[in-house]
Design a protein around this motif. Structure first.
Motif, PDB file in Angstrom:
ATOM      1  N   LYS A   8       0.635  -1.072  -0.230  1.00  0.00           N
ATOM      2  CA  LYS A   8      -0.242   0.032   0.216  1.00  0.00           C
ATOM      3  C   LYS A   8       0.677   0.943   0.036  1.00  0.00           C
ATOM      4  CE  LYS A   8      -4.010  -2.033  -0.057  1.00  0.00           C
ATOM      5  NZ  LYS A   8      -4.955  -1.754  -0.905  1.00  0.00           N
ATOM      6  N   SER A  48      -5.345  -0.589  11.541  1.00  0.00           N
ATOM      7  CA  SER A  48      -6.746  -0.967  11.000  1.00  0.00           C
ATOM      8  C   SER A  48      -7.807   0.299  12.137  1.00  0.00           C
ATOM      9  CB  SER A  48      -6.956  -2.504  10.719  1.00  0.00           C
ATOM     10  OG  SER A  48      -6.427  -3.172  11.835  1.00  0.00           O
ATOM     11  N   LYS A  65      -9.659   8.674   0.276  1.00  0.00           N
ATOM     12  CA  LYS A  65     -10.118   7.004   0.531  1.00  0.00           C
ATOM     13  C   LYS A  65      -9.994   5.941  -0.551  1.00  0.00           C
ATOM     14  CE  LYS A  65     -15.127   5.924   0.442  1.00  0.00           C
ATOM     15  NZ  LYS A  65     -16.235   6.027   0.418  1.00  0.00           N
ATOM     16  N   SER A 115     -16.268   2.124   4.855  1.00  0.00           N
ATOM     17  CA  SER A 115     -15.250   0.971   4.468  1.00  0.00           C
ATOM     18  C   SER A 115     -13.785   0.488   3.647  1.00  0.00           C
ATOM     19  CB  SER A 115     -16.051  -0.374   4.953  1.00  0.00           C
ATOM     20  OG  SER A 115     -16.402  -1.146   5.939  1.00  0.00           O
ATOM     21  N   VAL A 151      -9.864   1.858   2.881  1.00  0.00           N
ATOM     22  CA  VAL A 151      -8.721   2.488   3.314  1.00  0.00           C
ATOM     23  C   VAL A 151      -8.215   3.839   2.838  1.00  0.00           C
ATOM     24  CG1 VAL A 151      -6.351   2.591   3.209  1.00  0.00           C
ATOM     25  CG2 VAL A 151      -7.463   0.305   2.423  1.00  0.00           C
ATOM     26  N   GLN A 181      -6.841   0.961   7.492  1.00  0.00           N
ATOM     27  CA  GLN A 181      -8.485   0.554   6.987  1.00  0.00           C
ATOM     28  C   GLN A 181      -9.049   0.267   7.933  1.00  0.00           C
ATOM     29  OE1 GLN A 181      -8.637  -2.613   4.448  1.00  0.00           O
ATOM     30  NE2 GLN A 181     -10.608  -1.247   4.989  1.00  0.00           N
ATOM     31  N   THR A 231     -13.072  -0.583   8.948  1.00  0.00           N
ATOM     32  CA  THR A 231     -14.066  -1.569   8.846  1.00  0.00           C
ATOM     33  C   THR A 231     -15.440  -0.915   9.508  1.00  0.00           C
ATOM     34  OG1 THR A 231     -12.535  -3.630   8.447  1.00  0.00           O
ATOM     35  CG2 THR A 231     -14.942  -3.520   8.482  1.00  0.00           C
TER      36      THR A 231
END
Lengths: 116, 116
Positions: free
Chosen positions: A42, B10, B38, B87, B89, B111, B113
């Motif tokens: 990434k 995350s 994003k 959701s 990255v 990340q 979620t």
């Protein structure tokens, strides 16, 4: 609205062959275009920055001989990955910006390159 | 040296809650521009919001807002009333104002979620 399209979305090429990817700006004039490569981890690497009517500036570790870029007008740019090898795998992103102000660059969806 | 750091790898949150993503940056320039993007599952990178270093007021766009703490070189992204489709990255990026290039320095991404 202003959008950036990249083509193809995904491509697979054999090791040692070349692959061309395209970037199209819609709804605005892409005065400058930056090509990035995003690794599988990434992280982003800037390959080169192209401004219409100016020389293309390549970052360290990237050369015109390996990644020739064309930026012939205010709506289109292309980049070729010559002699692709495994280390060239990744998501290649085109970021475009209009004018010389400080607008946020708009990115396309990227071209994901796999090398066999 | 220019650097952008996102320490949160995350984050998981419940739908309709508020989440804050951290970002700190390093720059020698007195003028710089900060952006949040994003990246969706398809690879598309979408511009969300920006903060110019000379502006004291925190930027707000829709359900995105920024917590700009200049003395701490910090630019947190706040998403209120999160939705499942948030959701993705999230990348923090910086551009220095004095450089001739508009190269963006990206963080490593967080990340997010959002769970139902």
């Amino acid at each position: 609205g202003a959008l950036v399209y990249q083509y193809p979305r995904r491509t697979i090429c054999k090791s040692g062959t070349s692959m061309r990817m395209e970037c199209q700006a819609v709804g605005f004039q892409a005065t400058s275009v930056a090509w990035y490569r995003q690794s599988p981890q990434k992280t982003f690497e800037l390959i080169a920055l192209s401004t219409v009517n100016s020389a293309i500036k390549y970052e360290q570790n990237f050369t015109q001989e390996k990644f020739p870029i064309s930026h012939p007008n205010l709506s289109f740019s292309s980049m070729t990955v010559l002699n692709a090898y495994l280390e060239d795998r990744g998501l290649y992103l085109c970021g475009a910006r209009e004018g010389y102000n400080n607008q946020a660059p708009l990115f396309g969806e990227g071209t994901r390159l796999s090398v066999l | 040296a220019q650097k952008v750091t996102q320490t949160q790898t995350s984050i998981s949150v419940m739908e309709k809650t508020t989440v804050t993503m951290d970002c700190v940056y390093e720059t020698q320039d007195s003028s710089y521009f900060l952006f949040w993007y994003k990246q969706t599952a398809s690879g598309e990178i979408v511009f969300l919001i920006r903060q110019d270093s000379y502006k004291k007021e925190n930027a707000t766009v829709g359900h995105y807002s920024l917590n700009f703490q200049k003395p701490k070189s910090s630019i947190g992204l706040i998403i209120t009333a999160t939705q499942i489709e948030d959701s993705a990255v999230y990348f923090c990026a910086m551009r220095e104002g004095s450089s001739g290039s508009w190269q963006l320095i990206f963080g490593s991404g967080t990340q997010l979620t959002v769970m139902p």
